[in-house]
Write a protein that holds these residues in place. Structure first.
Motif, short mmCIF file in Angstrom:
data_model
loop_
_atom_site.label_atom_id
_atom_site.label_comp_id
_atom_site.label_asym_id
_atom_site.label_seq_id
_atom_site.Cartn_x
_atom_site.Cartn_y
_atom_site.Cartn_z
N ALA A 485 109.46 -44.50 -60.18
CA ALA A 485 108.43 -45.37 -60.58
C ALA A 485 109.02 -46.69 -61.32
O ALA A 485 109.52 -46.62 -62.42
N ARG A 486 108.96 -47.73 -60.60
CA ARG A 486 109.45 -49.03 -60.94
C ARG A 486 108.52 -50.18 -60.61
O ARG A 486 107.52 -50.17 -59.64
N VAL A 487 108.65 -51.26 -61.25
CA VAL A 487 107.71 -52.52 -60.98
C VAL A 487 107.85 -53.02 -59.55
O VAL A 487 108.92 -52.94 -58.88
N VAL A 488 106.76 -53.39 -58.97
CA VAL A 488 106.68 -53.98 -57.79
C VAL A 488 106.37 -55.35 -57.79
O VAL A 488 107.19 -56.21 -57.31
N GLU A 489 105.46 -55.63 -58.46
CA GLU A 489 105.16 -57.07 -59.01
C GLU A 489 105.69 -57.52 -60.19
O GLU A 489 105.02 -57.33 -61.38
N ALA A 490 106.95 -58.09 -60.31
CA ALA A 490 107.51 -58.29 -61.53
C ALA A 490 106.97 -59.54 -62.12
O ALA A 490 107.02 -59.73 -63.35
N LYS A 491 106.13 -60.27 -61.54
CA LYS A 491 105.55 -61.53 -62.12
C LYS A 491 103.71 -61.12 -61.60
O LYS A 491 103.30 -60.99 -60.67
N ALA A 492 102.91 -61.29 -62.65
CA ALA A 492 101.61 -60.99 -62.46
C ALA A 492 100.96 -62.08 -61.35
O ALA A 492 101.43 -63.20 -61.53
N THR A 493 100.18 -61.40 -60.52
CA THR A 493 99.57 -62.38 -59.65
C THR A 493 97.93 -62.26 -59.71
O THR A 493 97.47 -61.33 -60.51
N ALA A 494 97.26 -63.01 -59.00
CA ALA A 494 95.97 -63.04 -58.92
C ALA A 494 95.38 -62.33 -57.78
O ALA A 494 94.17 -62.41 -57.19
N SER A 495 96.22 -61.54 -57.00
CA SER A 495 95.71 -60.76 -56.07
C SER A 495 94.46 -59.83 -56.37
O SER A 495 94.79 -58.94 -57.23
N GLY A 496 93.52 -59.81 -55.47
CA GLY A 496 92.32 -59.12 -55.68
C GLY A 496 91.33 -59.25 -57.00
O GLY A 496 90.66 -58.71 -57.38
N ALA A 497 91.93 -60.61 -57.55
CA ALA A 497 91.13 -60.96 -58.86
C ALA A 497 89.67 -61.33 -58.32
O ALA A 497 89.30 -62.01 -57.15
N ASP A 498 88.82 -61.31 -59.27
CA ASP A 498 87.41 -61.73 -59.10
C ASP A 498 87.23 -63.01 -59.96
O ASP A 498 87.62 -63.21 -61.08
N VAL A 499 86.30 -63.78 -59.70
CA VAL A 499 85.80 -65.02 -60.39
C VAL A 499 84.80 -64.79 -61.34
O VAL A 499 83.68 -64.06 -61.11
N ILE A 500 85.07 -64.97 -62.58
CA ILE A 500 84.12 -64.49 -63.72
C ILE A 500 83.38 -66.02 -64.32
O ILE A 500 82.41 -65.97 -65.10
N GLY A 501 83.95 -67.11 -63.85
CA GLY A 501 83.31 -68.33 -64.62
C GLY A 501 84.15 -69.60 -63.93
O GLY A 501 85.25 -69.41 -63.39
N ALA A 502 83.47 -70.81 -63.98
CA ALA A 502 84.13 -71.94 -63.58
C ALA A 502 83.68 -73.14 -64.46
O ALA A 502 82.40 -73.27 -64.36
N MET A 503 84.54 -74.11 -64.70
CA MET A 503 84.16 -75.31 -65.38
C MET A 503 84.81 -76.55 -64.91
O MET A 503 85.89 -76.32 -64.61
N ALA A 504 84.10 -77.48 -64.63
CA ALA A 504 84.71 -78.60 -64.02
C ALA A 504 85.17 -79.68 -65.22
O ALA A 504 84.59 -79.76 -66.24
N ASN A 505 86.27 -80.48 -64.70
CA ASN A 505 86.66 -81.41 -65.53
C ASN A 505 86.87 -81.13 -67.01
O ASN A 505 86.37 -81.46 -68.00
N VAL A 506 87.98 -80.05 -67.12
CA VAL A 506 88.30 -79.78 -68.30
C VAL A 506 89.70 -80.27 -68.70
O VAL A 506 90.62 -80.37 -67.49
#
Length: 615
Positions: A485-506
């Motif tokens: 049992a070892r790490v596969v994604e050594a760096k976190a990615t957004a794979s499979g992530a869902d959008v929970i909000g969005a703001m323009a011009n920040v």
């Protein structure tokens, strides 16, 4: 309301929508004349530009709506040779309904049935008729129930409801295209929004009336018992369909896997989940109808059906699949026609389920392994390194990140549950256990001989320095290699992530960005300095792009990389994010920033949650 009157109302309201656009254009022309008559220079030019921009968004939407055409027919076309019994049934029922039979029958991947007709001259000249039949209905209904659904759809033909489909399509296209281009502060758009609401109220009222008329044909042709039974079964099938895709298909789909027989799998689940389906059937159907609904509530329709004069019909409780004997083959053909697997790995159901669960477990384990690597100051970590942390008495440091409300000793003890998951992953990776697929219950972890296994007791031993050695020995004795049992994604990615909000011009680190809030982190997309049309830009950005792909091209800050947050100003919100490694990211909302929904509240909740480490 007669068909002719419905046509007149629909056409009049559609024409009125375009007339409204022309009137507004005339008003803008008059205002431009007045501006340049009484003003000159930069002020006149600026006002003129604002007027043209406001009415321009409306006119572009209207022009696109004028040119809009219905798309190509969907679904799998069923020939007479492929489905002779189904075609014979449809033709017989069309004759009983007093209408011309459809020219095409198409299978579609929906818990629904529908009809359409290509017409000309505002519905005065008929054309090609198409019947769309949901594959799940053929898999779950009886012949009686399917006959009721068919009779209902044929009732739309006999009532001439489909003659106005082209007009209705163009009207809704005009509303959607125009209103989607109108900003919140566009005064010209306010009039269109009000007109659009009125159009929908009238259109939906007509549609509800048509459903009642089609139900009358269903009762007359198929019988009241069949019609009521079909009405009550529809929400059951719909709930099972949603459960199937949510708990079985989607589980692995977002991790790069796909089952080899999507529709066949639903049929097997429906046959296996008899108790759950029986409980759903015992629930009373909804009886509340909103003025915005296109269909009356099922309870209201059932009450209206039972009030109709009864008609005698011989019951036929055979499975509806008997009308299409090669149903499994049709399901595979429909899958080939409508499902895009993309780059996903296609697997048989048993392998798909196992691969999906392992992918989810690996993702959760990677989150822990990345934290362990940071604690140890190494590039990568796995279960072996976590055992080292336990042996050295440092598990509490790691566990406190996942149990922020507990002390280090309490957090270390609570880490037994995550440790159980990590050991399970090691067991599967070592070949000592596997996930067994089931249609009637959740997948089960079993050993090589199919016996259920549980590593909870070993996990409790593995979180204490005094017993971690014993845990390692017991794992080795049953063929589980900790190193597996070892790490596969050594760096976190957004794979499979869902959008929970969005703001323009920040402003992010004093640079203009659009902020996309994912359930796994912050995504910062460079944005123009102008804050106009920010909401529209966000909609287009999210509708045309996968968040995971955007995260590969723009700055993505996973929540797990944030060590602390500070809200330095509440309105407009200003905040700072402290990251591992000593970097600080500043986020500053502008007064003119647009947002989708209540994204500002979501951002504040995320910042507070991260600061409390209650992930």
């Amino acid at each position: 309301m007669s068909t002719a009157l419905r046509a007149a109302v629909s056409v009049a309201m559609l024409v009125g929508f375009y007339v409204l656009g022309l009137l507004q254009l005339a008003v803008v022309g008059w205002l431009l004349y007045e501006i340049w008559t009484h003003m000159h220079g930069a002020g006149a030019a600026k006002l003129s530009w604002l007027l043209l921009a406001a009415v321009g968004a409306v006119l572009v939407g209207l022009w696109k709506a004028i040119r809009a055409q219905p798309g190509e027919p969907e679904g799998l076309l069923l020939s007479h040779e492929q489905a002779p019994e189904l075609w014979r049934t449809v033709r017989e029922m069309a004759a009983e309904a007093g209408t011309r039979a459809p020219d095409e029958i198409r299978l579609v991947p929906e818990v629904n049935a529908a009809v359409s007709e290509d017409t000309k001259a505002l519905g005065l000249i008929g054309g090609t008729r198409r019947l769309y039949l949901g594959m799940p209905l053929l898999q779950t209904f009886t012949v009686d129930q399917l006959r009721s659904v068919l009779a209902h759809e044929l009732g739309h033909y006999s009532g001439s409801h489909t003659r106005l489909s082209a007009v209705a399509y163009r009207g809704r296209a005009a509303m959607h295209e125009t209103l989607s281009r109108v900003g919140r502060w566009n005064v010209f758009g306010w009039v269109f929004k009000g007109y659009g609401m009125l159009y929908l109220l009238v259109s939906n009222a007509v549609t509800r009336r048509q459903e009642f008329e089609a139900d009358q044909v269903s009762v007359r042709v198929a019988g009241v018992d069949a019609a009521v039974s079909a009405m009550r079964e529809l929400p059951v099938v719909d709930a099972a369909w949603d459960f199937y895709f949510g708990r079985y298909v989607a589980y692995g789909w977002e991790h790069g896997y796909a089952p080899d027989d999507i529709f066949g799998g639903f049929g097997q689940l429906y046959a296996a989940r008899t108790e759950e389906l029986a409980r759903l059937r015992d629930q009373e159907p909804d009886s509340e109808t909103s003025r915005w609904d296109t269909h009356p509530a099922i309870g209201v329709r059932i009450e209206a059906m039972r009030a109709l004069p009864p008609a005698e019909h011989a019951p036929d409780r055979r499975p509806a699949a008997t009308l299409l004997p090669q149903l499994d083959g049709a399901g595979l053909a429909l899958q080939a026609a409508v499902v895009d697997f993309g780059p996903r790995t296609v697997l048989p159901w048993s392998d798909f389920t196992a691969a999906s669960i392992i992918a989810v477990q690996q993702r959760r384990a990677d989150r822990v392994f990345r934290s362990a690597a940071r604690r140890l100051g190494v590039p990568e970590a796995g279960l072996a390194e976590i055992f080292e942390l336990v042996a050295s008495g440092r598990l509490g440091e790691l566990a406190a990140e996942f149990f922020p409300d507990a002390g280090r000793d309490e957090a270390a003890a609570a880490f037994a549950d995550p440790m159980d998951d990590l050991i399970t992953l090691a067991a599967v990776r070592s070949g000592a256990a596997r996930w067994q697929h089931s249609w009637s219950a959740p997948a089960q972890l079993v050993d090589g001989e199919g016996r259920p296994v549980d590593y909870a007791e070993i996990a409790k031993l593995a979180v204490s320095p005094a017993t971690v050695g014993e845990a390692r020995q017991r794992l080795a004795a049953i063929g589980i290699h900790v190193e597996a049992a070892r790490v596969v994604e050594a760096k976190a990615t957004a794979s499979g992530a869902d959008v929970i909000g969005a703001m323009a011009n920040v402003r992010v680190d004093e640079q203009e960005h659009d902020l996309i809030l994912l359930d796994r982190g912050f995504l910062f997309v460079p944005a123009p300095k102008s804050s106009s049309e920010g909401e529209k830009r966000l909609h287009e950005l999210l509708s045309n792009n996968d968040p995971a792909v955007l995260a590969q091209h723009y700055r993505f800050v996973p929540y797990e990389e944030v060590t602390a947050t500070r809200i330095t100003k509440a309105v407009p919100i200003n905040a700072e994010l402290d990251l591992h490694g000593g970097v600080t990211v500043s986020i500053k909302e502008r007064w003119a920033s647009d947002q989708l929904g209540k994204s500002r509240d979501t951002l504040e909740a995320v910042l507070n949650r991260i600061n409390g480490r209650t992930e």
